[in-house]
Design an enzyme around this catalytic site. Structure first.
Site, PDB file in Angstrom:
ATOM      1  N   CYS A  72      52.099  38.093  34.462  1.00  0.00           N
ATOM      2  CA  CYS A  72      51.844  38.940  35.639  1.00  0.00           C
ATOM      3  C   CYS A  72      52.576  38.341  36.853  1.00  0.00           C
ATOM      4  CB  CYS A  72      50.351  39.038  35.900  1.00  0.00           C
ATOM      5  SG  CYS A  72      49.424  39.469  34.409  1.00  0.00           S
TER       6      CYS A  72
ATOM      7  N   CYS B  59      34.457  46.754  37.175  1.00  0.00           N
ATOM      8  CA  CYS B  59      35.014  46.403  38.476  1.00  0.00           C
ATOM      9  C   CYS B  59      36.521  46.478  38.295  1.00  0.00           C
ATOM     10  CB  CYS B  59      34.573  44.987  38.861  1.00  0.00           C
ATOM     11  SG  CYS B  59      35.476  44.305  40.278  1.00  0.00           S
TER      12      CYS B  59
ATOM     13  N   CYS C 209      31.122  35.753  40.376  1.00  0.00           N
ATOM     14  CA  CYS C 209      32.212  36.263  39.545  1.00  0.00           C
ATOM     15  C   CYS C 209      33.001  35.089  38.952  1.00  0.00           C
ATOM     16  CB  CYS C 209      33.106  37.138  40.413  1.00  0.00           C
ATOM     17  SG  CYS C 209      34.493  37.812  39.516  1.00  0.00           S
TER      18      CYS C 209
ATOM     19  N   ARG D  84      35.676  46.462  47.738  1.00  0.00           N
ATOM     20  CA  ARG D  84      35.713  45.035  48.090  1.00  0.00           C
ATOM     21  C   ARG D  84      37.030  44.668  48.769  1.00  0.00           C
ATOM     22  NH1 ARG D  84      31.193  43.330  45.445  1.00  0.00           N
ATOM     23  NH2 ARG D  84      30.692  44.518  43.568  1.00  0.00           N
TER      24      ARG D  84
ATOM     25  N   CYS E 255      50.918  36.242  39.744  1.00  0.00           N
ATOM     26  CA  CYS E 255      49.836  35.294  39.444  1.00  0.00           C
ATOM     27  C   CYS E 255      50.297  33.840  39.349  1.00  0.00           C
ATOM     28  CB  CYS E 255      49.145  35.708  38.151  1.00  0.00           C
ATOM     29  SG  CYS E 255      47.681  34.710  37.802  1.00  0.00           S
TER      30      CYS E 255
ATOM     31  N   CYS F 237      29.461  38.859  37.218  1.00  0.00           N
ATOM     32  CA  CYS F 237      30.719  39.540  36.904  1.00  0.00           C
ATOM     33  C   CYS F 237      31.630  38.515  36.226  1.00  0.00           C
ATOM     34  CB  CYS F 237      31.347  40.031  38.209  1.00  0.00           C
ATOM     35  SG  CYS F 237      32.920  40.859  37.979  1.00  0.00           S
TER      36      CYS F 237
END
Ligand code: SAM
Ligand code: DTB
Ligand code: SF4
Length: 319
Positions: free
Chosen positions: A51, A184, A91, A257, A54, A124
């Site tokens: 990605c 989410c 999370c 969020r 990232c 989460c």
């Protein structure tokens, strides 16, 4: 909602858009509350995926070394601290391509989740790809929501990630939804995508049944060594506001969020984002690998805006 409807909402005069979003917000939510969430990277770096944004991909020349899966007691200690500091959602993120039932590391995570779930916060996790079996086991362990972002439009996704596909993301989300776990799912802005890419992402999200319980809007934090290192990282505040307001209108009952990159925003910009419908933030010194907004500044801002942290075990929804 289809793309044309989202474009019509998004392209209204800014004040009309924000007013519409505010009205939707007031219909569905108690005005003065923001959910505080704490993030913890339980397994950092060394990820097989590529990605482009990232820091944790082993394929980029990033500076984040591969770490080990954190022990249960270490995670529990952070989770207790988060609850004590007012977070109502914890999370946990792992830099994995995905998880597989029967794998020892997955069992270790499940064991940790069972204890974290006893602390009374929403739990989460974001562990990458999974199938029905893993989703079922996570749910049984006490996970309340699974984070798996679409990040951008299907077309632009293929430009930023090559090691898995947009369809892989959708398959994981379908597995999560099949076992009745909340989703989410949101995205990142500032990766060089167009405003249409952002709306196409919302279009895909709006076809989920049920709609996502939570939609994180991240602003790219450019990471050294990644292909997106040199993206300016400067977000046009009016584009961010438009996206937040449109997300609020498209997902009246979702937590919207204001996620990564918040520390790059001014206090005024953040205040506008809350007014346009954002009702949750990551709270605490760190996101996964990057720094977060300063806690004392967050406390001061919430006080200034008369926003309260959502009390534990309390629904924020009006109805
Ligand atoms: N490996 C899992 C996955 O890909 O779903 C979970 C971890 S991943 C780091 C979770 C999300 O963090 C990504 O989908 C992306 O939206 C967000 N993210 C990662 N790096 C970011 C960055 N540099 N700036 C903004 N958001 C980022
Ligand atoms: C999400 O949408 N944003 C969070 C959470 N879900 C896992 C992650 C933000 C990561 C920011 C970059 C970093 O700290 O590495
Ligand atoms: Fe790995 Fe997730 Fe980072 Fe992609 S976003 S490289 S899957 S940790």
């Amino acid at each position: 909602m289809n793309l044309a409807e989202l474009q019509r909402i998004y392209n209204q005069p800014l004040f009309e858009l924000i007013q519409q979003a505010r009205n939707v917000y007031l219909e569905h939510w108690k005005v003065d509350q923001v959910q505080l969430c704490t993030l913890l990277s339980i397994k950092t770096g060394g990820c097989s995926e590529d990605c482009g944004y990232c820091s944790q991909s082993a394929r980029h020349g990033g500076k984040i070394p591969a770490g080990k899966l954190l022990e249960k007691e270490v995670i529990l200690c952070k989770a207790r601290e988060a609850a004590a500091n007012g977070s109502t959602r914890f999370c946990m993120g792992a830099a994995w391509k995905g998880v597989r039932d029967g794998d020892a590391k997955f069992e270790q995570v499940l064991d940790t989740i069972r204890d974290v779930a006893k602390l009374g916060m929403e739990v989460c996790v974001t562990l990458g790809q999974l199938t029905l079996k893993e989703a079922q086991r996570l749910k049984e362990a006490g996970v309340t929501s699974y984070n798996h972002n679409l990040d951008t439009s299907p077309e632009y996704y293929a430009k930023i990630t090559h090691s898995h596909t947009f369809q892989d993301r959708l398959d994981t989300i379908a597995a999560v939804q099949s076992v009745g776990m909340s989703v989410c799912c949101g995205g990142i802005i500032g990766m060089g995508e167009t405003e249409t890419d952002r709306l196409k992402m919302l279009e895909v999200l709006s076809h989920f049944t049920p709609p996502p319980e939570s939609v994180p809007i991240n602003c790219l934090i450019p990471q050294t060594g990644t292909p997106l290192e040199h993206q300016s990282g400067k977000i046009d505040i009016f584009e961010l506001l438009r996206l937040i307001a449109t997300t609020r209108i498209a997902f009246p009952e979702a937590k919207v969020r204001l996620s990564a990159g918040r520390s790059l925003l001014t206090r005024e910009a953040q205040a506008f984002c809350f007014f346009a419908g954002a009702n949750s933030i990551f709270y605490g010194d760190k996101l996964l690998t990057s720094g977060n907004a300063d806690v004392s500044e967050d406390n001061a801002l919430l006080k200034e805006l008369n926003l309260k942290a959502q009390a534990p075990h309390q629904s924020m929804a009006r109805a």
